[in-house]
Design a protein around this motif. Structure first.
Motif, PDB file in Angstrom:
ATOM      1  N   ILE A 429      52.111  -6.605  -7.798  1.00  0.00           N
ATOM      2  CA  ILE A 429      53.138  -5.854  -7.079  1.00  0.00           C
ATOM      3  C   ILE A 429      53.023  -6.225  -5.606  1.00  0.00           C
ATOM      4  O   ILE A 429      51.997  -5.972  -4.972  1.00  0.00           O
ATOM      5  CB  ILE A 429      52.981  -4.336  -7.267  1.00  0.00           C
ATOM      6  CG1 ILE A 429      52.996  -3.982  -8.766  1.00  0.00           C
ATOM      7  CG2 ILE A 429      54.083  -3.583  -6.539  1.00  0.00           C
ATOM      8  CD1 ILE A 429      52.692  -2.517  -9.051  1.00  0.00           C
ATOM      9  N   VAL A 430      54.075  -6.851  -5.087  1.00  0.00           N
ATOM     10  CA  VAL A 430      54.053  -7.363  -3.725  1.00  0.00           C
ATOM     11  C   VAL A 430      54.535  -6.288  -2.759  1.00  0.00           C
ATOM     12  O   VAL A 430      55.700  -5.910  -2.768  1.00  0.00           O
ATOM     13  CB  VAL A 430      54.951  -8.619  -3.586  1.00  0.00           C
ATOM     14  CG1 VAL A 430      54.777  -9.242  -2.204  1.00  0.00           C
ATOM     15  CG2 VAL A 430      54.633  -9.632  -4.677  1.00  0.00           C
ATOM     16  N   GLY A 431      53.615  -5.782  -1.931  1.00  0.00           N
ATOM     17  CA  GLY A 431      53.998  -4.871  -0.865  1.00  0.00           C
ATOM     18  C   GLY A 431      54.460  -5.657   0.343  1.00  0.00           C
ATOM     19  O   GLY A 431      54.827  -6.832   0.244  1.00  0.00           O
ATOM     20  N   TRP A 432      54.442  -5.013   1.494  1.00  0.00           N
ATOM     21  CA  TRP A 432      54.848  -5.737   2.706  1.00  0.00           C
ATOM     22  C   TRP A 432      53.876  -6.878   3.002  1.00  0.00           C
ATOM     23  O   TRP A 432      54.282  -7.998   3.248  1.00  0.00           O
ATOM     24  CB  TRP A 432      54.902  -4.778   3.890  1.00  0.00           C
ATOM     25  CG  TRP A 432      56.162  -3.971   3.943  1.00  0.00           C
ATOM     26  CD1 TRP A 432      57.276  -4.133   3.179  1.00  0.00           C
ATOM     27  CD2 TRP A 432      56.436  -2.880   4.821  1.00  0.00           C
ATOM     28  NE1 TRP A 432      58.225  -3.203   3.520  1.00  0.00           N
ATOM     29  CE2 TRP A 432      57.742  -2.423   4.528  1.00  0.00           C
ATOM     30  CE3 TRP A 432      55.708  -2.248   5.826  1.00  0.00           C
ATOM     31  CZ2 TRP A 432      58.334  -1.352   5.215  1.00  0.00           C
ATOM     32  CZ3 TRP A 432      56.295  -1.189   6.500  1.00  0.00           C
ATOM     33  CH2 TRP A 432      57.587  -0.748   6.202  1.00  0.00           C
ATOM     34  N   ARG A 433      52.601  -6.580   2.976  1.00  0.00           N
ATOM     35  CA  ARG A 433      51.587  -7.587   3.295  1.00  0.00           C
ATOM     36  C   ARG A 433      50.441  -7.605   2.289  1.00  0.00           C
ATOM     37  O   ARG A 433      49.588  -8.472   2.347  1.00  0.00           O
ATOM     38  CB  ARG A 433      51.022  -7.321   4.706  1.00  0.00           C
ATOM     39  CG  ARG A 433      52.030  -7.543   5.806  1.00  0.00           C
ATOM     40  CD  ARG A 433      51.589  -6.966   7.132  1.00  0.00           C
ATOM     41  NE  ARG A 433      52.568  -7.266   8.175  1.00  0.00           N
ATOM     42  CZ  ARG A 433      53.690  -6.575   8.386  1.00  0.00           C
ATOM     43  NH1 ARG A 433      53.965  -5.529   7.617  1.00  0.00           N
ATOM     44  NH2 ARG A 433      54.537  -6.912   9.340  1.00  0.00           N
ATOM     45  N   ASP A 434      50.422  -6.634   1.405  1.00  0.00           N
ATOM     46  CA  ASP A 434      49.338  -6.513   0.432  1.00  0.00           C
ATOM     47  C   ASP A 434      49.844  -6.818  -0.970  1.00  0.00           C
ATOM     48  O   ASP A 434      51.050  -6.845  -1.225  1.00  0.00           O
ATOM     49  CB  ASP A 434      48.757  -5.093   0.456  1.00  0.00           C
ATOM     50  CG  ASP A 434      49.786  -4.065   0.023  1.00  0.00           C
ATOM     51  OD1 ASP A 434      50.725  -3.807   0.796  1.00  0.00           O
ATOM     52  OD2 ASP A 434      49.675  -3.517  -1.090  1.00  0.00           O
ATOM     53  N   MET A 435      48.899  -7.024  -1.833  1.00  0.00           N
ATOM     54  CA  MET A 435      49.199  -7.302  -3.232  1.00  0.00           C
ATOM     55  C   MET A 435      48.373  -6.366  -4.109  1.00  0.00           C
ATOM     56  O   MET A 435      47.141  -6.368  -4.042  1.00  0.00           O
ATOM     57  CB  MET A 435      48.856  -8.749  -3.569  1.00  0.00           C
ATOM     58  CG  MET A 435      49.174  -9.142  -4.990  1.00  0.00           C
ATOM     59  SD  MET A 435      50.925  -9.371  -5.252  1.00  0.00           S
ATOM     60  CE  MET A 435      51.196 -10.890  -4.358  1.00  0.00           C
ATOM     61  N   HIS A 436      49.034  -5.534  -4.914  1.00  0.00           N
ATOM     62  CA  HIS A 436      48.363  -4.753  -5.943  1.00  0.00           C
ATOM     63  C   HIS A 436      48.365  -5.585  -7.229  1.00  0.00           C
ATOM     64  O   HIS A 436      49.442  -5.934  -7.731  1.00  0.00           O
ATOM     65  CB  HIS A 436      49.100  -3.439  -6.204  1.00  0.00           C
ATOM     66  CG  HIS A 436      49.014  -2.445  -5.087  1.00  0.00           C
ATOM     67  ND1 HIS A 436      49.385  -2.726  -3.797  1.00  0.00           N
ATOM     68  CD2 HIS A 436      48.602  -1.146  -5.079  1.00  0.00           C
ATOM     69  CE1 HIS A 436      49.215  -1.648  -3.042  1.00  0.00           C
ATOM     70  NE2 HIS A 436      48.738  -0.686  -3.797  1.00  0.00           N
ATOM     71  N   HIS A 437      47.201  -5.892  -7.719  1.00  0.00           N
ATOM     72  CA  HIS A 437      47.082  -6.616  -8.982  1.00  0.00           C
ATOM     73  C   HIS A 437      46.725  -5.578 -10.039  1.00  0.00           C
ATOM     74  O   HIS A 437      45.621  -5.030 -10.032  1.00  0.00           O
ATOM     75  CB  HIS A 437      45.983  -7.683  -8.868  1.00  0.00           C
ATOM     76  CG  HIS A 437      45.892  -8.578 -10.058  1.00  0.00           C
ATOM     77  ND1 HIS A 437      44.885  -9.518 -10.188  1.00  0.00           N
ATOM     78  CD2 HIS A 437      46.657  -8.696 -11.166  1.00  0.00           C
ATOM     79  CE1 HIS A 437      45.034 -10.170 -11.323  1.00  0.00           C
ATOM     80  NE2 HIS A 437      46.105  -9.683 -11.940  1.00  0.00           N
ATOM     81  N   VAL A 438      47.656  -5.280 -10.926  1.00  0.00           N
ATOM     82  CA  VAL A 438      47.473  -4.199 -11.893  1.00  0.00           C
ATOM     83  C   VAL A 438      47.300  -4.801 -13.285  1.00  0.00           C
ATOM     84  O   VAL A 438      48.202  -5.472 -13.800  1.00  0.00           O
ATOM     85  CB  VAL A 438      48.674  -3.234 -11.871  1.00  0.00           C
ATOM     86  CG1 VAL A 438      48.447  -2.088 -12.851  1.00  0.00           C
ATOM     87  CG2 VAL A 438      48.895  -2.693 -10.465  1.00  0.00           C
TER      88      VAL A 438
END
Length: 523
Positions: A429-438
Motif C-alpha cells: 500500500i503506497v502512502g505519500w512517502r511510506d510503503m505498508h507491506h501487508v
C-alpha cells in the motif's frame, strides 16, 4: 442442558474477590450484561493465531452502554485489581479478534455503545461511539443524503471506525491515513476520570472536531495502540464526495515488475495526481478475493508452485501484480490526471490499464472500486478460504516507498513463507512517502503441524526483517511483546513510565503493545 460456568480467574485475583466484583458488575450493568458461562464466552475465545486458545481465554465479559458504565467498570476493576481488555466490535480479524491479550482478563465489550453522535455535512466531521460500524455510518449518510465519503479498511462493513483508528489502521481513499484524519478523543482513564483531547476540555467549545491541537502537549497519539485509557468517543474528518470518482487498475505480468511499479507510482502519489492510497496486490490475494481456493488447483502440501500461480493468473485474468488507484474531482480534472497516468505508463513501457467500464463489474475490480469510493463490503473475507482452516496472521512491515525496498521485502518474505510450506499472500500500500507491506500468513489452524510451521514462520519473518532494519507497525496479540522489543529500550521505558503514572494498578489491557507492569521490564 445446564450451562457451565467458566473456571478461569484473573491473574492474582482471589476467587472470593472475583465473585464480589461480578456482583458489582451485575448491579452496575444488569445481569444480562455480565457473561460468565462458557457458552456465553465462545465469541471471546475465537482466535486466528497459532497459539493455544487457553492463553487468550477470558474470565468473563461485560458489555456497557454508556460512558458512565465504562467509568463504573474501571472503578470496580481498580478496586479488585482485575485486568480488563477492551474491544469495540471485536472484528479485528488476524490481529486478535475479540479475545483478550492474556488469559484471565475480563473483556469490556463496547459494541452496544453504537450511537452516531454528530455529523456535520458542511465541515465534513463525525463524532461516534465505539460500537458504530462503517456500514452503519454509510447507511446514515445515504439515508440523510449527506454528500460525504467514508474511508475504511477491507473488509469494512462490520469494523469500527473508532477501533480501526485507535489501532492506526488504514484505508484506500485520499483520507486513508485514519489517525491523520482523527480529530478529538474522549477517554476514560484508569482512575475513572474522563479526558478529552484537543479542544474537548474547553467548556462550550465547538471546535473539538475541527482543530486537533488545543493548547500545550498534544496527546492523542499516546492513546493509540496503547493501554492508558479507554476511548469512548472519536471525532474524525470525512471527505466531501467528489463529482467524479474514477477507479482504475493496472495489471503487470511478472512478479519481478514490483520495483518498476513503485518507481512509477511514487511521483504520481507525491504530486497528488493519484491522491489515494495505491494498492499493489499479488496474484493469490486477488484470486482468493474472487472466490478462488487453492484446492481447486492442487491438494499437494507445501507452498503453491509458481507454475500453478501462473495458471491461476491466466485463468482469472489477473496480473502478477494488480495496481488499484482512483482519480477524483470534476470530469475535467479526472481526464487531465488520467492522461498524466497514461503518459507515465507509456513511458514505463509495461502494464495494462483497465477502467471500470472495461472491468464490467467483475471481481476483484468491483470490490476494490468500492473501497476507493467509500462503499463498505466484505469481499476480502475470501482470503480465508484460500487454504481454509481458520488460521490468519497479518505481517505488516513498513519501508520507504522505493522500488528497491519493495523488491527486497517481497523476495525475503516469499522465501521465508515458502520455506515453511506457506504461500506469499501480500499487497503493498503506497502512502505519500511510506510503503505498508501487508502479508496475510494463511494456514490451517486445525492442523497441528501447519500451526507449528506458521508460528515458526512468523517468528522468522520478524527476526529476518528486523536484521535488515524493518519492523511491523501492527501485530496480533500473540507477538506484541516480541515486536515491542524491536523498537528499543528507551521507547519502552517511556511507555512504562506513562503506564505507572496513569494506571498504577495495571488494569487496562496489560500486554497491549508490550506495555505491562508485570512483564519484568524495569525503568
Amino acid at each position: 442442558m445446564s450451562q457451565q460456568t467458566n473456571k478461569v480467574l484473573p491473574q492474582g485475583v482471589a476467587e472470593s474477590d472475583f465473585r464480589a466484583a461480578l456482583e458489582q458488575f451485575r448491579a452496575l450493568l444488569g445481569a444480562e450484561n455480565v457473561l460468565v458461562e462458557s457458552e456465553q464466552l465462545v465469541s471471546y475465545t475465537k482466535i486466528m493465531m497459532p497459539g493455544d486458545v487457553a492463553r487468550n481465554t477470558p474470565s468473563a465479559a461485560v458489555t456497557a452502554t454508556s460512558v458512565e458504565q465504562v467509568q463504573g467498570v474501571v472503578r470496580i476493576c481498580n478496586r479488585y485489581r482485575i485486568p480488563v481488555w477492551t474491544v469495540s466490535t471485536g472484528n479485528n480479524f488476524g490481529y486478535g479478534s475479540a479475545a483478550p491479550g492474556q488469559r484471565g482478563q475480563i473483556v469490556l465489550d463496547l459494541k452496544k455503545m453504537n450511537r452516531i453522535l454528530h455529523i456535520d455535512a458542511e465541515l465534513g466531521t463525525a463524532l461516534v461511539e465505539p460500537g458504530v460500524t462503517y456500514q452503519q455510518l454509510y447507511d446514515y449518510l445515504q439515508e440523510h443524503d449527506i454528500p460525504l465519503m467514508l474511508s475504511f479498511p477491507a473488509p469494512s462493513a462490520i469494523a469500527s471506525p473508532l477501533g480501526n483508528t485507535m489501532d492506526r489502521g488504514v484505508g484506500y481513499t485520499p483520507y486513508g491515513e485514519h489517525f491523520l484524519m482523527q480529530c478529538g478523543m474522549e477517554l476514560v482513564l484508569a482512575n475513572g476520570e474522563i479526558y478529552r483531547t484537543g479542544m474537548g476540555g474547553v467548556e462550550g467549545d465547538n471546535a473539538w472536531q475541527v482543530f486537533k491541537w488545543g493548547y500545550g502537549p498534544t496527546l492523542d497519539g499516546m492513546f493509540t495502540q496503547a493501554n492508558y485509557g479507554i476511548c469512548t468517543k472519536l471525532g474524525f474528518w470525512l471527505m466531501p464526495k467528489p463529482p467524479v470518482s474514477m477507479p482504475i487498475e493496472i495489471k503487470f505480468e511478472e512478479d519481478t515488475d514490483i520495483s518498476d511499479i513503485v518507481e512509477f507510482i511514487r511521483p504520481l502519489r507525491l504530486a497528488q495526481v493519484i491522491p489515494n492510497a495505491v494498492v499493489i496486490a499479488g496474484v493469490i490475494w486477488e484470486a482468493a478475493t474472487c472466490n478462488t481456493t487453492r484446492a481447486q488447483y492442487t491438494t499437494e502440501p507445501g507452498a503453491t508452485p509458481d507454475s500453478i500461480l501462473k495458471q491461476i493468473q491466466k485463468d482469472k485474468n489477473l496480473g502478477a501484480w494488480n495496481v488499484y488507484a482512483c482519480l477524483y474531482g470534476t470530469r475535467e480534472q479526472v481526464e487531465v490526471n488520467l492522461n498524466i497516468v497514461r503518459g507515465a505508463l507509456q513511458q514505463l513501457g509495461k502494464g495494462k490499464l483497465v477502467t471500470e467500464e472495461e472491468a464490467g463489474g467483475t471481481q476483484p475490480f468491483d470490490y476494490r472500486a468500492k473501497l476507493m469510493t467509500g462503499v463498505p463490503n466484505l469481499q476480502e473475507f475470501g482470503l480465508y478460504n484460500w487454504r481454509g482452516g481458520g488460521g490468519s496472521m497479518w505481517f505488516a512491515p513498513v519501508s520507504q516507498a522505493r522500488g528497491s525496498e519493495c523488491d527486497k521485502q517481497y523476495g525475503l518474505a516469499k522465501q521465508i513463507l515458502n520455506k515453511h510450506g506457506l504461500d506469499y499472500v501480500g499487497e503493498f500500500i503506497v502512502g505519500w512517502r511510506d510503503m505498508h507491506h501487508v502479508i496475510d500468513v494463511l494456514y490451517d489452524r486445525t492442523d497441528d503441524d501447519e500451526r507449528a510451521r506458521a508460528e515458526a514462520c512468523f517468528n522468522e519473518l520478524l527476526d529476518e526483517f528486523e536484521k535488515r532494519g524493518y519492523a511491523v507497525y501492527r501485530v496480533n496479540t500473540q507477538f506484541q511483546e516480541r515486536v515491542a522489543q524491536s523498537y528499543g529500550t528507551t521507547k519502552r521505558r517511556v511507555e512504562h513510565a506513562l503506564k505507572r503514572a496513569l494506571d498504577p494498578n495495571n488494569i487496562l489491557a496489560p500486554g497491549k503493545s508490550g506495555i505491562d507492569l508485570n512483564n519484568g521490564f524495569e525503568l
